[in-house]
Design a protein around this motif. Structure first.
Motif, mmCIF file in Angstrom:
data_model
loop_
_atom_site.group_PDB
_atom_site.id
_atom_site.type_symbol
_atom_site.label_atom_id
_atom_site.label_comp_id
_atom_site.label_asym_id
_atom_site.label_seq_id
_atom_site.Cartn_x
_atom_site.Cartn_y
_atom_site.Cartn_z
ATOM 1 N N LYS A 117 -9.597 19.103 92.344
ATOM 2 C CA LYS A 117 -8.630 18.150 92.445
ATOM 3 C C LYS A 117 -8.078 17.812 91.306
ATOM 4 O O LYS A 117 -6.953 17.394 91.103
ATOM 5 C CB LYS A 117 -9.172 16.612 93.095
ATOM 6 C CG LYS A 117 -9.522 16.944 94.494
ATOM 7 C CD LYS A 117 -10.220 15.407 95.074
ATOM 8 C CE LYS A 117 -10.813 15.659 96.338
ATOM 9 N NZ LYS A 117 -11.351 14.506 97.111
ATOM 10 N N ASP A 122 -0.129 15.605 89.974
ATOM 11 C CA ASP A 122 0.095 14.185 90.603
ATOM 12 C C ASP A 122 0.922 14.103 91.848
ATOM 13 O O ASP A 122 0.565 13.408 92.753
ATOM 14 C CB ASP A 122 0.400 13.380 89.566
ATOM 15 C CG ASP A 122 -0.643 13.046 88.397
ATOM 16 O OD1 ASP A 122 -1.983 13.454 88.664
ATOM 17 O OD2 ASP A 122 -0.475 12.499 87.476
ATOM 18 N N LYS A 125 -0.872 15.177 94.951
ATOM 19 C CA LYS A 125 -2.227 14.802 95.358
ATOM 20 C C LYS A 125 -2.298 14.198 96.585
ATOM 21 O O LYS A 125 -3.312 14.363 97.336
ATOM 22 C CB LYS A 125 -2.662 13.871 93.996
ATOM 23 C CG LYS A 125 -3.224 14.700 93.069
ATOM 24 C CD LYS A 125 -4.117 13.653 91.859
ATOM 25 C CE LYS A 125 -4.406 14.706 90.728
ATOM 26 N NZ LYS A 125 -5.173 14.132 89.674
#
Length: 184
Positions: A117, A122, A125
């Protein structure tokens, strides 16, 4: 009934007692060895030895076949043009191939136990987290498109498919770089 306590850790005493017992069993009523029993026992031992040799040959052949298959599939896994990752439920990388490591621009073995991850930009995500959650809850192959990168550095746009291997509770990801097909 045993008159004295037998010490099974003393190998020499154990062997001596076993030999004495065997000699008593071998002797017939007149004190001579029973040649029929000895010949029968020798025959059984020879047959058993041949059986063991045959089993050993089969095991060696099976070992060579398994070794050859392992080498073949290791080569297919390691040098595939698509990235492969095995992830724990928390996203930690358990294993990956060379292509996967190249996508993340890191050395393969330095990525083991790092969290996959961390390599999702971002902006991607939420999509990845939804995909990863569904992969573990749906029991079917899931897919998504995300951007890989870290430290504000974009690496590539990828299409990935994931499937949880039931017995291991690990997620197998296949990842394809689709950057050259992306508009942005």
């Amino acid at each position: 009934m045993i008159n004295e306590e037998m010490d099974f850790t003393d190998v020499q005493k154990l062997r001596e007692k076993a030999e004495k017992k065997l000699n008593k069993l071998r002797k017939s009523e007149d004190g001579e060895l029973n040649k029929i029993d000895v010949n029968k026992l020798l025959h059984e031992l020879q047959v058993h030895q041949i059986e063991l040799e045959m089993q050993n040959e089969e095991l060696q052949l099976a070992y060579k076949t398994a070794e050859k298959a392992l080498k073949k599939y290791t080569m297919l896994f390691d040098f595939s043009p698509m990235g492969y990752f095995y992830l724990d439920p928390d996203g930690s990388i358990c294993d990956l191939n060379f292509t996967g490591a190249n996508m993340l621009e890191e050395r393969r073995f330095s990525l083991i136990n790092s969290n996959f991850k961390l390599f999702i930009l971002d902006e991607s995500k939420p999509a990845f987290n939804d995909f990863f959650r569904k992969t573990y809850t749906s029991n079917v192959k899931e897919s998504c498109k995300v951007w890989l990168g870290y430290d504000n550095k974009t690496l590539c746009h990828v299409y990935m498919e994931g499937l949880v291997i039931e017995n291991e509770q690990k997620c197998f990801l296949s990842v394809v770089d689709i950057s050259k097909f992306s508009n942005t």
